[in-house]
Design an enzyme around this catalytic site. Sequence first.
Site, short mmCIF file in Angstrom:
data_model
loop_
_atom_site.label_atom_id
_atom_site.label_comp_id
_atom_site.label_asym_id
_atom_site.label_seq_id
_atom_site.Cartn_x
_atom_site.Cartn_y
_atom_site.Cartn_z
N ARG A 383 -32.40 2.84 8.12
CA ARG A 383 -32.40 1.38 8.15
C ARG A 383 -32.49 0.90 9.60
O ARG A 383 -32.09 1.60 10.53
CB ARG A 383 -31.12 0.83 7.50
CG ARG A 383 -31.14 -0.69 7.33
CD ARG A 383 -29.79 -1.25 6.94
NE ARG A 383 -29.85 -2.71 6.83
CZ ARG A 383 -28.81 -3.50 6.69
NH1 ARG A 383 -27.59 -2.99 6.64
NH2 ARG A 383 -28.96 -4.82 6.62
N HIS A 384 -32.98 -0.30 9.78
CA HIS A 384 -33.10 -0.88 11.13
C HIS A 384 -31.72 -1.17 11.73
O HIS A 384 -30.69 -1.09 11.06
CB HIS A 384 -33.91 -2.18 11.07
CG HIS A 384 -33.33 -3.19 10.12
ND1 HIS A 384 -32.21 -3.94 10.41
CD2 HIS A 384 -33.72 -3.56 8.87
CE1 HIS A 384 -31.92 -4.73 9.40
NE2 HIS A 384 -32.82 -4.52 8.44
N HIS A 569 -35.87 -0.63 5.67
CA HIS A 569 -34.77 -1.51 5.28
C HIS A 569 -33.70 -0.74 4.51
O HIS A 569 -33.91 0.42 4.12
CB HIS A 569 -35.32 -2.66 4.45
CG HIS A 569 -36.45 -3.37 5.12
ND1 HIS A 569 -36.27 -4.45 5.96
CD2 HIS A 569 -37.79 -3.14 5.11
CE1 HIS A 569 -37.44 -4.86 6.43
NE2 HIS A 569 -38.38 -4.08 5.92
#
Length: 642
Positions: A383-384, A569
């Site tokens: 995930r970012h 995401h």
Amino acid sequence: MAAKEDLYAKVTPRRQRQNRAGTLKHGSALDVLLSMGFPKTRALKALVSTGSRNVQAACDWLFSHVDDPFLDDPLPREYVLYLRPSGPLLHQLTHFWQRSRLHCGKNKAHNIFPHITLCQFFMCADGKVEALTEALQNTVAKWRGRFPTPLPLELYTSSNFIGLFVEEQVAEVLKSFAADFATEAADKADVHVEPHKKQLHVTLAYHFQANHLPMLEKLAKSVDVSLGCDWLAVLFSRDIRFANHETLQVMYPYVPQNEDELELVQGDFIFMSPVEQGGASEGWVYGTSMSTGLSGLLPENYVNRADECDTWVIHGSHSLLSCVSPSNSGSLVDELLFDGQVDSGVLDSLGDPPSLGVLCPPVQTTRPSSQSCLPKRSLFVCRHGERMDVVFGKQWVTQCFDSKGRYIRSNLNMPPSLQARSGGCRDYDKDCPITVFGSTQARLVGEALLESHTTVDFVYCSPSLRCVQTAQNMIQGLQQEGKTKIRVEPGLFEWTKWVSGTSLPSWIPPAELAAANLSVDTTYRPHISINKLMVSESYDTYISRSFQVTREILAECKNFGNTVLIVAHASSLEACTRQMQGLSPQNSKDFVQVVRKIPYLGFCACEEMGDTGVWQLVDPPILPLTHGPNHSFNWREMLLQD
């Protein structure tokens, strides 16, 4: 350009110079095409795309591709070197192919003819292909007659794979041959060829249903590997744009009724990507013609499934065992192969060279270990990092940009600067950056991967700025800046139902990201274009999209590296890995509950189980990253209280 008849009238008949494999030399063919007025880049592309058979074939290709939107695309083709059996062994393998398909249906092995892979797919510029074929010819001449016959092969079966493995000592000899070819290719054609690292084998079946194993194993045991066989070193190429597409063959001609439809010519091949079918109605598919390069809709019942290798081009075929000169041996085989109509019966009738069986005695075979010592393929999904709008609220854009659109930093955790957007600062509303701490998180993860001696071969990310920035910082932590480029893939964007409003974000184009010193691959062609994404897509559509693009990414990278990193995401950790394990998707309610628990820089890892296409979750090579909330500190409010 002049009419076709006028162009041919300009050609002065002359004796064409042939190479030793019976194909036209680029030099003479290229001169003719240039004299006809074709640009050099197009002429070279036509010669390479037709296997340099003759000027006529190249001209026909050019005229049929006159409207091809990628005609002047400089993207080179992909090449691979295979060993192909001939003679009685090929007859046995062909019989196995036919019977296994009859009794158990088609499996993944049927997509390509029987072969031993000697190197990974590599790219070569069109202008260097002639030198590449000469490199193969020189290598074969050096090694011809130095291989044992029959080549010692040992049957190996598992729950999802059946193959004939080359005995280890002989495999090392073949690998030395491949290494010599790689050296010749580097010297003559300036290309990098990576020899095949896995155990050398002929795949008989894989990706088949579990209940088909007993029948497939029985059929495989009937293959007599001791039969005589000449092995041919064959150089193939394919169009890299369609490497991950399904191949269809046109069965019936079709005349378009609407502008968005594709004309079909019987016998032509169509490249079709499942991820491009969103706009096709039931009974229709969207594809690209091999013979014209044009794309459009076509009726599904006018085409049949074809094998992947049906569209490959051959650039040289040489016997490894025969001591006869290349000009006298293999020429008929080459001619058949170049025509793309290889008939196993005709090949069998050629028989075996008289020297078979006396070149070298067979080597004692050993069963390959069930546990491969070769590196496993790995998929990382991350995930970012921490995002601006979550830390500073949805109104951060209003607070950080003045009336003239200039960015003003008001907190140390805000980026020191932000690039201008074509749509103005409001584009940041739906496409926010990460914070300074988010950048630090990402670099920390990259550094941890570096410390674990993990090399990331490919990086793919969602088009969201927060994902691109996270990927950039991870690459910095890995110390792979300048070595690894970020491939921006719109198909990795999160579930569009979660996007507010009636439109998707206006993402920064890759060219602008690169101009802002982000390591973005501007030549990458996405598997799913932005215009294929739909606002408020269904849960099933999102899950299907994520699974499909992940499969295509892994297939695209299969022969070029072992480790793929996807930066996207929170939802991606579940959506991109669950079905890769052979599991059914969760219902949307349970899916949302899982996603809510995934923190910034949440990281998961998958490994492929052998060379099967089946993956399983494993422990990541790095420790988890835990971080907590840190509320804003205002010294006036906290320390100047009465």
